[in-house]
Design a protein around this motif. Sequence first.
Motif, PDB file in Angstrom:
ATOM      1  N   LYS A 153       0.794  -1.266   0.015  1.00  0.00           N
ATOM      2  CA  LYS A 153      -0.042  -0.118   0.171  1.00  0.00           C
ATOM      3  C   LYS A 153       0.853   1.245   0.058  1.00  0.00           C
ATOM      4  O   LYS A 153       0.599   2.370  -0.820  1.00  0.00           O
ATOM      5  CB  LYS A 153      -1.016   0.057   1.260  1.00  0.00           C
ATOM      6  N   ALA A 154       1.828   1.274   0.870  1.00  0.00           N
ATOM      7  CA  ALA A 154       2.652   2.542   0.881  1.00  0.00           C
ATOM      8  C   ALA A 154       3.290   2.949  -0.550  1.00  0.00           C
ATOM      9  O   ALA A 154       3.354   3.974  -0.833  1.00  0.00           O
ATOM     10  CB  ALA A 154       3.952   2.434   2.090  1.00  0.00           C
ATOM     11  N   GLU A 155       3.752   1.786  -1.126  1.00  0.00           N
ATOM     12  CA  GLU A 155       4.602   1.969  -2.465  1.00  0.00           C
ATOM     13  C   GLU A 155       3.446   2.258  -3.457  1.00  0.00           C
ATOM     14  O   GLU A 155       3.677   3.277  -4.211  1.00  0.00           O
ATOM     15  CB  GLU A 155       5.245   0.564  -2.703  1.00  0.00           C
ATOM     16  N   ALA A 156       2.250   1.892  -3.338  1.00  0.00           N
ATOM     17  CA  ALA A 156       1.177   2.250  -4.336  1.00  0.00           C
ATOM     18  C   ALA A 156       0.791   3.593  -4.234  1.00  0.00           C
ATOM     19  O   ALA A 156       0.578   4.244  -5.285  1.00  0.00           O
ATOM     20  CB  ALA A 156       0.075   1.135  -3.959  1.00  0.00           C
ATOM     21  N   LEU A 157       0.683   4.046  -2.982  1.00  0.00           N
ATOM     22  CA  LEU A 157       0.386   5.425  -2.723  1.00  0.00           C
ATOM     23  C   LEU A 157       1.273   6.278  -3.372  1.00  0.00           C
ATOM     24  O   LEU A 157       1.040   7.444  -3.882  1.00  0.00           O
ATOM     25  CB  LEU A 157      -0.180   5.897  -1.214  1.00  0.00           C
ATOM     26  N   ASN A 158       2.741   6.101  -3.197  1.00  0.00           N
ATOM     27  CA  ASN A 158       3.823   7.006  -3.487  1.00  0.00           C
ATOM     28  C   ASN A 158       3.498   6.848  -5.139  1.00  0.00           C
ATOM     29  O   ASN A 158       3.755   8.125  -5.746  1.00  0.00           O
ATOM     30  CB  ASN A 158       4.873   6.286  -3.325  1.00  0.00           C
ATOM     31  N   CYS A 159       3.152   5.833  -5.899  1.00  0.00           N
ATOM     32  CA  CYS A 159       2.993   5.949  -7.197  1.00  0.00           C
ATOM     33  C   CYS A 159       1.940   6.714  -7.566  1.00  0.00           C
ATOM     34  O   CYS A 159       1.765   7.297  -8.727  1.00  0.00           O
ATOM     35  CB  CYS A 159       2.708   4.416  -7.792  1.00  0.00           C
ATOM     36  N   TYR A 160       0.883   6.602  -7.023  1.00  0.00           N
ATOM     37  CA  TYR A 160      -0.344   7.395  -7.108  1.00  0.00           C
ATOM     38  C   TYR A 160      -0.094   8.973  -7.222  1.00  0.00           C
ATOM     39  O   TYR A 160      -0.464   9.926  -7.677  1.00  0.00           O
ATOM     40  CB  TYR A 160      -1.605   6.961  -6.636  1.00  0.00           C
ATOM     41  N   ASP A 161       0.617   9.226  -5.891  1.00  0.00           N
ATOM     42  CA  ASP A 161       0.865  10.535  -5.654  1.00  0.00           C
ATOM     43  C   ASP A 161       1.889  11.160  -6.927  1.00  0.00           C
ATOM     44  O   ASP A 161       1.628  12.219  -7.331  1.00  0.00           O
ATOM     45  CB  ASP A 161       1.444  10.799  -4.422  1.00  0.00           C
TER      46      ASP A 161
END
Length: 134
Positions: free
Chosen positions: A65-73
Amino acid sequence: MTLQSSDSYPADDSALFWQTKGCALCAEEQYHAALTAFDRALSLEPNSCQTWNYRGNALSALDRKAEALNCYDRAAALNPTYHQVWFNRGLLLTEMQAYGSALESYDRAIALHVDPHYLLAREDIWLKQKLVAF
Protein backbone atom coordinates in the motif's frame (compact mmCIF):
# COMPACT_ATOMS: atom_id res chain seq x y z
CA MET A 1 2.97 -14.89 -20.28
CA THR A 2 5.71 -14.15 -17.80
CA LEU A 3 8.44 -11.59 -17.81
CA GLN A 4 11.81 -11.95 -16.21
CA SER A 5 14.12 -8.99 -15.74
CA SER A 6 16.80 -10.99 -17.59
CA ASP A 7 14.66 -11.37 -20.74
CA SER A 8 16.17 -9.69 -23.78
CA TYR A 9 14.30 -6.65 -24.97
CA PRO A 10 12.02 -6.96 -27.99
CA ALA A 11 12.48 -5.08 -31.23
CA ASP A 12 9.78 -2.65 -30.07
CA ASP A 13 11.50 -1.47 -26.90
CA SER A 14 9.17 1.47 -26.34
CA ALA A 15 7.55 2.76 -23.18
CA LEU A 16 4.13 2.07 -24.69
CA PHE A 17 5.08 -1.54 -25.44
CA TRP A 18 6.16 -2.13 -21.83
CA GLN A 19 3.17 -0.28 -20.40
CA THR A 20 0.83 -2.43 -22.50
CA LYS A 21 2.72 -5.58 -21.51
CA GLY A 22 2.46 -4.61 -17.84
CA CYS A 23 -1.30 -4.10 -18.14
CA ALA A 24 -1.67 -7.50 -19.83
CA LEU A 25 0.33 -9.13 -17.04
CA CYS A 26 -1.87 -7.42 -14.43
CA ALA A 27 -4.95 -8.81 -16.19
CA GLU A 28 -3.37 -12.26 -15.75
CA GLU A 29 -2.65 -11.43 -12.07
CA GLN A 30 1.10 -11.66 -12.67
CA TYR A 31 1.81 -8.54 -10.66
CA HIS A 32 5.52 -9.05 -10.02
CA ALA A 33 6.18 -9.48 -13.74
CA ALA A 34 3.95 -6.46 -14.41
CA LEU A 35 6.11 -4.36 -12.09
CA THR A 36 9.17 -5.35 -14.11
CA ALA A 37 7.41 -4.25 -17.30
CA PHE A 38 6.25 -0.96 -15.74
CA ASP A 39 9.74 -0.29 -14.43
CA ARG A 40 11.12 -0.78 -17.94
CA ALA A 41 8.48 1.59 -19.34
CA LEU A 42 9.39 4.18 -16.71
CA SER A 43 13.09 3.83 -17.50
CA LEU A 44 12.21 4.87 -21.05
CA GLU A 45 9.58 7.49 -20.17
CA PRO A 46 9.88 8.47 -16.49
CA ASN A 47 7.18 11.15 -16.63
CA SER A 48 4.32 8.91 -17.76
CA CYS A 49 1.51 9.52 -15.31
CA GLN A 50 -0.39 6.53 -16.74
CA THR A 51 2.49 4.15 -16.14
CA TRP A 52 2.94 5.42 -12.57
CA ASN A 53 -0.80 4.88 -12.05
CA TYR A 54 -0.67 1.35 -13.45
CA ARG A 55 2.40 0.58 -11.35
CA GLY A 56 0.40 1.74 -8.31
CA ASN A 57 -2.40 -0.65 -9.28
CA ALA A 58 0.01 -3.59 -9.44
CA LEU A 59 1.52 -2.68 -6.08
CA SER A 60 -1.93 -2.30 -4.57
CA ALA A 61 -2.83 -5.79 -5.81
CA LEU A 62 0.30 -7.06 -4.03
CA ASP A 63 -0.87 -5.30 -0.84
CA ARG A 64 2.14 -2.96 -0.95
CA LYS A 65 0.00 0.00 0.00
CA ALA A 66 2.65 2.59 0.88
CA GLU A 67 4.50 2.01 -2.39
CA ALA A 68 1.22 2.13 -4.32
CA LEU A 69 0.29 5.43 -2.69
CA ASN A 70 3.69 6.85 -3.65
CA CYS A 71 3.06 5.85 -7.29
CA TYR A 72 -0.39 7.44 -7.28
CA ASP A 73 1.03 10.61 -5.75
CA ARG A 74 3.75 10.69 -8.40
CA ALA A 75 1.19 10.26 -11.18
CA ALA A 76 -1.03 12.99 -9.72
CA ALA A 77 1.95 15.35 -9.45
CA LEU A 78 2.83 14.71 -13.09
CA ASN A 79 -0.74 15.28 -14.27
CA PRO A 80 -3.17 16.71 -11.68
CA THR A 81 -6.06 16.41 -14.19
CA TYR A 82 -5.68 12.63 -14.61
CA HIS A 83 -8.97 11.64 -12.95
CA GLN A 84 -8.28 7.89 -12.89
CA VAL A 85 -5.30 8.31 -10.57
CA TRP A 86 -7.41 10.30 -8.12
CA PHE A 87 -10.02 7.53 -8.16
CA ASN A 88 -7.42 4.79 -7.65
CA ARG A 89 -5.83 6.82 -4.88
CA GLY A 90 -9.26 7.08 -3.24
CA LEU A 91 -9.79 3.32 -3.48
CA LEU A 92 -6.44 2.66 -1.84
CA LEU A 93 -7.01 5.21 0.92
CA THR A 94 -10.43 3.66 1.57
CA GLU A 95 -8.75 0.26 1.98
CA MET A 96 -6.34 1.91 4.41
CA GLN A 97 -9.36 3.37 6.28
CA ALA A 98 -8.05 6.90 5.66
CA TYR A 99 -11.56 8.04 4.83
CA GLY A 100 -10.99 11.80 4.94
CA SER A 101 -8.15 11.58 2.45
CA ALA A 102 -10.12 9.10 0.35
CA LEU A 103 -13.02 11.56 0.14
CA GLU A 104 -10.65 14.30 -0.99
CA SER A 105 -9.31 12.03 -3.74
CA TYR A 106 -12.78 11.02 -4.88
CA ASP A 107 -13.85 14.67 -4.91
CA ARG A 108 -10.89 15.51 -7.15
CA ALA A 109 -11.75 12.64 -9.50
CA ILE A 110 -15.42 13.67 -9.65
CA ALA A 111 -14.55 17.33 -10.24
CA LEU A 112 -12.48 16.24 -13.25
CA HIS A 113 -14.82 13.57 -14.61
CA VAL A 114 -18.27 12.65 -13.34
CA ASP A 115 -18.32 8.87 -13.44
CA PRO A 116 -20.96 6.71 -11.71
CA HIS A 117 -18.22 4.46 -10.25
CA TYR A 118 -16.58 7.50 -8.68
CA LEU A 119 -19.87 8.70 -7.20
CA LEU A 120 -20.70 5.24 -5.83
CA ALA A 121 -17.26 4.84 -4.27
CA ARG A 122 -17.63 8.21 -2.58
CA GLU A 123 -21.06 7.25 -1.23
CA ASP A 124 -19.69 3.93 0.09
CA ILE A 125 -17.39 5.77 2.46
CA TRP A 126 -20.31 6.83 4.63
CA LEU A 127 -21.28 3.17 5.14
CA LYS A 128 -17.67 2.10 5.75
CA GLN A 129 -17.25 4.81 8.38
CA LYS A 130 -20.41 3.60 10.14
CA LEU A 131 -19.24 -0.04 10.08
CA VAL A 132 -15.82 0.86 11.49
CA ALA A 133 -17.49 2.83 14.30
CA PHE A 134 -19.23 -0.33 15.57
